[in-house]
Scaffold this active site. Structure first.
Site, PDB file in Angstrom:
ATOM      1  N   GLU A 291      -7.818   5.100  -4.410  1.00 43.52           N
ATOM      2  CA  GLU A 291      -6.655   5.652  -3.719  1.00 43.52           C
ATOM      3  C   GLU A 291      -5.423   5.583  -4.608  1.00 43.52           C
ATOM      4  OE1 GLU A 291      -7.241   5.480   1.020  1.00 43.52           O
ATOM      5  OE2 GLU A 291      -7.125   3.527   0.062  1.00 43.52           O
TER       6      GLU A 291
ATOM      7  N   GLU B  12      -7.643  -3.425  -3.726  1.00 42.47           N
ATOM      8  CA  GLU B  12      -8.980  -3.060  -3.296  1.00 42.47           C
ATOM      9  C   GLU B  12      -9.288  -1.653  -3.814  1.00 42.47           C
ATOM     10  OE1 GLU B  12     -10.653  -4.307   0.884  1.00 42.47           O
ATOM     11  OE2 GLU B  12      -9.631  -2.394   1.020  1.00 42.47           O
TER      12      GLU B  12
ATOM     13  N   ASP C 144       0.772  -1.250   0.000  1.00 35.73           N
ATOM     14  CA  ASP C 144       0.000   0.000   0.000  1.00 35.73           C
ATOM     15  C   ASP C 144       0.801   1.297   0.000  1.00 35.73           C
ATOM     16  OD1 ASP C 144      -1.924  -1.918   0.353  1.00 35.73           O
ATOM     17  OD2 ASP C 144      -2.584  -1.258   2.313  1.00 35.73           O
TER      18      ASP C 144
END
Length: 977
Positions: free
Chosen positions: A560, A556, A479
């Site tokens: 973002e 996911e 991430d």
């Protein structure tokens, strides 16, 4: 939901965590001690450290991988930082299979290394779980159709012998025999080189051979046609379940998957075998992408080049299959009629090419929507009131101290600063910018010491990790683009008003360092890999650093990822870095197409028909899931691919009809309009139906904002979209910061100028718009300030960090009820529900792992001497055996984001009988740190997770007094209003 793999992180978002928990939680459970100044490497006015903070964790995996990331890499592999976050990363970043790897989903084929070589499979029938209105998944699971190898090969492991932009070359050796294969995205060929034995194809049963002539053999497995090509003069021998060849002593061959089935006419199959055969010995040995932005036509051009080595003959071209986001934007070439099946939809194939290109129109981003409808009247007063609530005190208070939650706080503040600037509220704007500057400067100064916030460069892994880390950003390198995208976007906002701070010799170098880590664009950068998180060929990011799952890697929150790309565009523009700007444009335009295809399937062409959903929350290497890591609520499954809402979110509105389809599915699956994350979902709905979204906001002013949102920003977004209308993609402009909207047949043109000179923007329909330096303008002669980078408003004067102001409504009741949307509240719920605690799948006693988190802030009161925390949590494991639920309660006495007291309780062993059981403080305190102090606008946080057990459990929430069995926490404080 029934996942065949373990989550790599509850994914950030807390999101959602959020979602689950409203809490801001750092994943590091120890107190970090920042290195002293002597260990800090300066970069401009900032610094990072090459000494990991004491007690912090770094990348980890099998054997000595933690300190030697090249443990499973051969000496032939490229030098420099190893790549992570790729479709094939499990082969290098081994965590679950320390010898080989889980399946690698390249498309059209998937592969799984084994002792005897490379397993090859092509799955064309999806496995679907769930229903069209519930959590569900679709997968094209890997199944070995044959193993490509060398006779007698028994390698103890598979290593990585090389990689290029979208290929990887695994390598096997048992000391007497070797195998080197090359596979990649879009390649219908496996290329192989062998020593020490004959080439071998091993099957589970006798293969169906449909041609065997000289150097070529064609065979069918599970209805899939393959052709193996040996060197000229060689032959293939079929013996039982194996096919072998001496390769005429030349040690190379290839195997192609044909885009046919056994129902295809034999003549067509033979013709394809002949066509592919022309390129069978032109082995792909390199792949590379290059891009350029044509500003005059607002088009991003990308060229995908495949380099080959002719093992024999002189042919240099090859065969490659394209994903939908590529063939739908192909700028030249004609794919053959036959297609391949893939989890991303039909792949179309170019035969006899060395490269291909795409051309994707760019429709602009904005620093923020213009205030066309909130610059006067009652709505201006309403927006001003919301700004007064949000832009006071410390706007970053109440957020976690880790990289993800810091990012969420920075993103929220940046949006508010843009709005305050538009409205001429310079004091509020400057307060927000000062908070952003202070927090970024803290993070960008490694020797700061007191807060423990810093960035550490891991020389071995070639990565930059922020500490406190969260959601596996440290140990699994998950991430980074999600977390750092918020920093970059906030820095871009600050740079417009304070270009001095953003200069490379001040703190701009640290922002660029974050970019270089998450998605560096310099191939010669010795510190970081090229485009770490962005899959060049697949067209989107991957979130897991290692991707070690049976279903491949996953992502996911595509939104973002787009926040990161939008941040690059704006940071590049604000600092004059065209290279960064254009990289952002390439990622943004490419991924916007990929999202429409693979998360939204907005043309209804890619998802299996039996899946039934119009969107997925997560994309996997072998499929997709209407699910998230952290919640099964439809609002979060769909909303996770919408947040954060920014001026870079306009791509969500490119297809208004699909927005309505997505919204309607949400309402159906949810049994009505959203009850959590309403602001995110209304903002998305407004891309198609702004009047309806605005009406929902006005009718529900007491909703709970999503953690990274504010009422001010949501009202600004909805009210102005109601005036602007829908995004108009039929008109482009010759500047990166623009947008065009249409309402009732009338267009509004918007452009932002952060340069030091006025510009005239020309739109593709001939309309022009003059934009003053440092301003945003729209047709209708409206202009707004846009920062000092272009000579606009003066730099805000830095001020001390203000006293925190609570963002959540306080309570005077010291009994805090566990409510939905991650809240603790002084009042009971309105109807009992449950939240799911993910299965432990390991021993997490004492360490919150995938916790459900609930929080309340804004509490003021005195500690009742001698008092202790108590709680009653109603949990249920159903019929599952061996589950153990654990709780941790933390106190942040001043709302600063730092928890001064933490109480971890012994876990509660649930019984395998359906029905709730009550878990209380009587289980005993396991550990406690810190003492009690008075609460001054402080916070209380509850974290609940499964410490042991292989099944999920539930926690009862929102129960009314009449229903009883109310989960609650009672704190030893006398609270005041």
């Amino acid at each position: 939901m029934n996942r065949p793999h373990h989550p790599h992180r509850p994914h950030r978002p807390g999101r959602r965590l959020v979602a689950l928990a409203a809490a801001a939680v750092a994943a590091v459970a120890v107190t970090l001690v920042a290195p002293n100044g002597a260990d800090a490497d300066p970069l401009g006015a900032g610094s990072y450290t090459t000494a990991r903070p004491a007690g912090a964790a770094g990348p980890s995996g099998c054997a000595d991988l933690a300190t030697n990331p090249r443990r499973y890499v051969t000496a032939n592999a490229p030098a420099g930082a190893v790549p992570t976050n790729d479709w094939w990363s499990a082969l290098l970043f081994k965590r679950t299979d320390c010898a080989y790897s889980p399946p690698l989903h390249a498309h059209p084929m998937s592969f799984q290394p084994a002792a005897g070589g490379l397993g090859v499979g092509y799955t064309t029938t999806a496995t679907v779980s769930g229903t069209p209105t519930t959590v569900g998944e679709y997968h094209y699971p890997y199944s070995t159709e044959f193993t490509l190898g060398v006779t007698g090969l028994n390698s103890p492991d598979a290593k990585v012998d090389g990689w290029t932009d979208w290929t990887v070359s695994p390598y096997w050796s048992d000391g007497a025999r070797t195998l080197r294969a090359t596979v990649g995205h879009g390649l219908p060929f496996v290329y192989a080189q062998v020593t020490g034995g004959n080439a071998q194809l091993a099957f589970g049963a006798t293969p169906t051979v449909w041609t065997n002539s000289g150097a070529r053999i064609g065979f069918t497995v599970r209805g899939h046609d393959y052709v193996a090509y040996a060197p000229s003069g060689a032959t293939w021998t079929v013996a039982g379940n194996t096919v072998t060849s001496t390769l005429a002593g030349r040690g190379y061959f290839s195997v192609a998957l044909l885009p046919t089935t056994t129902t295809t006419p034999a003549g067509d199959r033979t013709a394809l075998a002949d066509s592919y055969g022309r390129y069978a010995h032109a082995h792909v040995t390199g792949t590379r992408v290059d891009w350029r932005f044509d500003q005059a036509t607002s088009t991003v051009h990308a060229t995908y080049t495949l380099t080959t080595t002719a093992r024999e003959g002189s042919e240099r071209n090859t065969v490659t299959a394209l994903y939908p986001h590529q063939w739908k934007n192909l700028s030249g070439g004609a794919p053959i009629p036959q297609t391949y099946v893939s989890p991303r939809g039909p792949l179309r194939t170019l035969v006899g090419v060395g490269s291909f290109g795409t051309a994707i129109r760019y429709h602009g981003v904005l620093p923020e929507l213009p205030a066309v409808a909130t610059s006067g009247g009652a709505d201006l007063a309403t927006l001003g009131g919301y700004l007064d609530q949000a832009a006071t005190g410390d706007p970053l208070a109440g957020f976690g101290n880790d990289t993800y939650w810091t990012g969420k706080a920075l993103g929220r503040a940046a949006r508010l600063a843009e709005i305050a600037d538009q409205l001429g509220r310079t004091a509020q704007r400057d307060l927000l910018l000062n908070a952003i500057r202070t927090r970024l400067t803290d993070w960008f100064t490694a020797s700061s010491g007191e807060t423990g916030r810093l960035f550490h460069y891991d020389r071995a892994w070639g990565t930059l990790v922020g500490y406190p880390a969260s959601y596996g950003s440290d140990q699994e390198l998950n991430d980074h683009h999600f977390h750092y995208g918020y920093y970059i976007a906030a820095a871009a906002t600050l740079a417009k008003f304070d270009p001095g701070w953003a200069a490379a010799d001040r703190y701009g170098g640290m922002v660029n360092l974050l970019i270089r880590d998450a998605n560096g664009v310099d191939r010669s950068d010795a510190m970081f890999p090229f485009l770490r998180d962005f899959d060049i060929y697949a067209g989107h990011d991957w979130a897991s650093g290692h991707g070690s799952f049976g279903a491949g890697n996953n992502q996911e929150s595509s939104s973002e990822g787009m926040n990161f790309a939008s941040g690059l565009i704006q940071w590049g523009l604000a600092t004059g870095n065209t290279t960064v700007r254009d990289a952002g444009l390439f990622i943004y335009t490419t991924q916007a197409q990929a999202i429409q295809e693979y998360w939204f399937d907005s043309a209804n062409q890619n998802f299996p028909a039996s899946f039934g959903h119009n969107t997925v929350g997560m994309v996997w290497g072998d499929g997709g899931a209407y699910a998230t890591w952290f919640s099964g609520e439809p609002e979060m499954i769909q909303g996770i691919n919408m947040l954060p809402i920014t001026g870079g979110s306009l791509y969500l509105g490119y297809r208004p009809a699909y927005v309505t389809t997505n919204w309607n599915e949400l309402v159906t699956n949810n049994g009505g309009p959203p009850t959590v994350w309403q602001d995110i979902l209304w903002s998305f709905q407004a891309m198609a139906s702004p009047d309806a979204a605005l009406a929902s906001f006005r009718a529900n002013p007491g909703y709970s904002p999503e953690e990274g949102e504010s009422r001010a920003h949501t009202f600004h977004w909805l009210r102005n979209l109601a005036a602007l209308g829908q995004v108009d993609t039929t008109v482009t402009a010759n500047t990166p910061l623009y947008a065009v909207f249409t309402r009732g047949g009338a267009r509004t043109y918007v452009a932002s100028n952060i340069t030091r000179n006025p510009i005239t923007v020309t739109f593709s329909d001939g309309r022009t718009l003059t934009v003053p330096a440092g301003r945003t303008a729209t047709t209708g002669a409206h202009t707004w300030s846009g920062g000092n980078a272009g000579g606009g408003t003066p730099n805000p004067t830095p001020t001390p960090t203000p006293t925190p102001t609570p963002t959540d409504p306080p309570t005077t009741s010291n009994r805090l009820f566990v409510r939905s949307a991650g809240a603790l509240a002084g009042t009971p719920g309105t109807g009992a529900g449950t939240v799911t605690l993910p299965a432990a799948n390991g021993n997490h006693d004492g360490t919150p792992t995938n916790p459900v988190t609930h929080r309340v802030c804004g509490l003021t009161g005195t500690y009742q001497g001698g008092g202790a925390t108590s709680f009653a949590l109603y949990v249920d494991a159903g019929t599952a055996v061996g589950a153990g639920v654990q709780a941790r309660i933390s106190y942040d006495f001043t709302g600063s984001g730092s928890y001064g007291r933490t109480e971890t309780y012994a876990y509660f062993a649930t019984d395998p009988v359906p029905g709730t059981e009550v878990y209380t403080q009587a289980a005993g305190v396991r550990t406690v740190s810190g003492g009690f102090a008075a609460l001054n606008r402080g916070c209380v946080r509850l974290e609940v997770w499964n410490a042991i057990g292989s099944a999920p459990t539930t926690l009862r929430i929102d129960a009314t007094a009449a229903q009883g069995a109310q989960s609650s926490v009672t704190i030893p404080f006398a609270l005041s209003g």
